[in-house]
Motif scaffolding. Structure first.
Motif, short mmCIF file in Angstrom:
data_model
loop_
_atom_site.label_atom_id
_atom_site.label_comp_id
_atom_site.label_asym_id
_atom_site.label_seq_id
_atom_site.Cartn_x
_atom_site.Cartn_y
_atom_site.Cartn_z
N VAL A 16 -2.23 -10.02 0.95
CA VAL A 16 -2.58 -8.68 1.41
C VAL A 16 -1.82 -8.34 2.67
N GLU A 17 -1.79 -7.04 2.96
CA GLU A 17 -1.23 -6.55 4.21
C GLU A 17 -2.28 -5.64 4.85
N ALA A 18 -2.73 -6.02 6.04
CA ALA A 18 -3.73 -5.23 6.75
C ALA A 18 -3.02 -4.35 7.77
N ARG A 19 -3.30 -3.04 7.68
CA ARG A 19 -2.70 -2.09 8.62
C ARG A 19 -3.81 -1.28 9.26
N THR A 21 -6.53 -2.45 4.05
CA THR A 21 -5.91 -3.69 3.61
C THR A 21 -5.45 -3.53 2.17
N THR A 22 -4.14 -3.67 1.96
CA THR A 22 -3.53 -3.44 0.66
C THR A 22 -3.14 -4.77 0.01
N VAL A 23 -3.41 -4.89 -1.28
CA VAL A 23 -2.97 -6.06 -2.04
C VAL A 23 -1.46 -5.93 -2.24
N ILE A 24 -0.71 -6.97 -1.89
CA ILE A 24 0.74 -6.92 -2.02
C ILE A 24 1.27 -7.99 -2.98
#
Length: 77
Positions: free
Chosen positions: A59-62, A67-70
């Motif tokens: 994931v990428e937390a912004r 938080t987006t699954v990448i």
């Protein structure tokens, strides 16, 4: 019997859901308050679990975005 720390329980559950495809690549995980309710844990616990997922490359937390699954694949370390 040894009790699993709450952050590991949250991490393991979210990690399994990501790897199994319950969350699609590009999909946002539920917001922190929702995860707190789902797992009945504190915000600190949720953040620790999400940080572990982020370090693993799932994931990428912004801040302000969520938080987006990448990635769906396990990181080989």
């Amino acid at each position: 019997m040894e009790k699993t720390p709450a952050y590991l329980r949250v991490y393991n559950t979210l990690r399994s859901r990501i790897i199994e495809g319950d969350y699609a690549i590009g999909e946002l995980l539920p917001a922190e308050p929702e995860l707190e309710r789902q797992f009945m844990v504190s915000r600190t616990t949720v953040r620790r679990a999400v940080e572990m997922l982020s370090r693993e490359g799932l994931v990428e937390a912004r801040q302000g975005k969520g938080t987006t699954v990448i990635n769906h694949t396990r990181s080989e370390e």
